[in-house]
Design a protein around this motif. Sequence first.
Motif, PDB file in Angstrom:
ATOM      1  N   UNK A 101       2.799   0.543 -13.967  1.00  0.00           N
ATOM      2  CA  UNK A 101       3.789  -0.427 -13.532  1.00  0.00           C
ATOM      3  C   UNK A 101       4.344  -0.215 -12.136  1.00  0.00           C
ATOM      4  N   UNK A 102       3.863   0.787 -11.465  1.00  0.00           N
ATOM      5  CA  UNK A 102       4.328   1.038 -10.098  1.00  0.00           C
ATOM      6  C   UNK A 102       3.196   0.783  -9.118  1.00  0.00           C
ATOM      7  N   UNK A 103       3.574   0.279  -7.938  1.00  0.00           N
ATOM      8  CA  UNK A 103       2.609  -0.003  -6.884  1.00  0.00           C
ATOM      9  C   UNK A 103       2.769   1.005  -5.761  1.00  0.00           C
ATOM     10  N   UNK A 104       1.648   1.463  -5.255  1.00  0.00           N
ATOM     11  CA  UNK A 104       1.621   2.414  -4.149  1.00  0.00           C
ATOM     12  C   UNK A 104       0.800   1.810  -3.018  1.00  0.00           C
ATOM     13  N   UNK A 105       1.197   2.141  -1.770  1.00  0.00           N
ATOM     14  CA  UNK A 105       0.552   1.565  -0.602  1.00  0.00           C
ATOM     15  C   UNK A 105       0.171   2.635   0.400  1.00  0.00           C
ATOM     16  N   UNK A 106      -0.930   2.393   1.073  1.00  0.00           N
ATOM     17  CA  UNK A 106      -1.278   3.224   2.204  1.00  0.00           C
ATOM     18  C   UNK A 106      -0.573   2.723   3.447  1.00  0.00           C
ATOM     19  N   UNK A 107      -0.856   3.388   4.574  1.00  0.00           N
ATOM     20  CA  UNK A 107      -0.169   3.049   5.823  1.00  0.00           C
ATOM     21  C   UNK A 107      -0.854   1.897   6.550  1.00  0.00           C
ATOM     22  N   UNK A 108      -2.065   1.552   6.126  1.00  0.00           N
ATOM     23  CA  UNK A 108      -2.787   0.437   6.726  1.00  0.00           C
ATOM     24  C   UNK A 108      -3.765   0.864   7.806  1.00  0.00           C
ATOM     25  N   UNK A 109      -4.788   0.052   7.972  1.00  0.00           N
ATOM     26  CA  UNK A 109      -5.770   0.272   9.029  1.00  0.00           C
ATOM     27  C   UNK A 109      -6.055  -1.072   9.696  1.00  0.00           C
ATOM     28  N   UNK A 110      -6.089  -1.067  11.018  1.00  0.00           N
ATOM     29  CA  UNK A 110      -6.203  -2.306  11.783  1.00  0.00           C
ATOM     30  C   UNK A 110      -7.666  -2.755  11.883  1.00  0.00           C
ATOM     31  N   UNK A 111      -7.879  -4.014  11.543  1.00  0.00           N
ATOM     32  CA  UNK A 111      -9.183  -4.654  11.731  1.00  0.00           C
ATOM     33  C   UNK A 111      -8.987  -5.807  12.706  1.00  0.00           C
ATOM     34  N   UNK A 112      -9.747  -5.789  13.779  1.00  0.00           N
ATOM     35  CA  UNK A 112      -9.672  -6.850  14.768  1.00  0.00           C
ATOM     36  C   UNK A 112     -11.068  -7.434  14.963  1.00  0.00           C
ATOM     37  N   UNK A 113     -11.184  -8.738  14.760  1.00  0.00           N
ATOM     38  CA  UNK A 113     -12.470  -9.413  14.894  1.00  0.00           C
ATOM     39  C   UNK A 113     -12.373 -10.353  16.083  1.00  0.00           C
ATOM     40  N   UNK A 114     -13.204 -10.104  17.063  1.00  0.00           N
ATOM     41  CA  UNK A 114     -13.197 -10.943  18.258  1.00  0.00           C
ATOM     42  C   UNK A 114     -14.176 -12.100  18.080  1.00  0.00           C
ATOM     43  N   UNK A 115     -13.772 -13.252  18.541  1.00  0.00           N
ATOM     44  CA  UNK A 115     -14.621 -14.455  18.380  1.00  0.00           C
ATOM     45  C   UNK A 115     -15.524 -14.649  19.585  1.00  0.00           C
TER      46      UNK A 115
END
Length: 115
Positions: A101-115
């Motif tokens: 019942x508890x949610x845990x999160x990481x710090x995140x990682x950046x994804x950048x997609x250039x067009x």
Amino acid sequence: QVQLLESGGDLVRAGGSLRLSCRASRLISVMNLMGWYRQAPGKQRELVAQISSDGVTNYADFVKGRFTISTDNAENTVWLQMNSLKADDTGVYYCNAELWGRAYWGQGTQVTVSS
């Protein structure tokens, strides 16, 4: 407590691929759900993909057929293989774990997609 550490984010051209990884501090085999979310600038965080403890997967419509979530229980790692990337896939990708019942999160990682 569960600590999650993401890696694999990068700058990539549209049409390219990336593989994100999320390593958990506890056995992922006991987690109710593991998943990936993303947050684009100015937008709310949204679900990308999930996998349950019995291997059932769930994908957002906008990634179906392009992204694949998988796990390596021996390494306590969740992977997100991302193919055919689009500019709209740009954002910070967060690993999520749900346990008792508890949610845990990481710090995140950046994804950048250039067009």
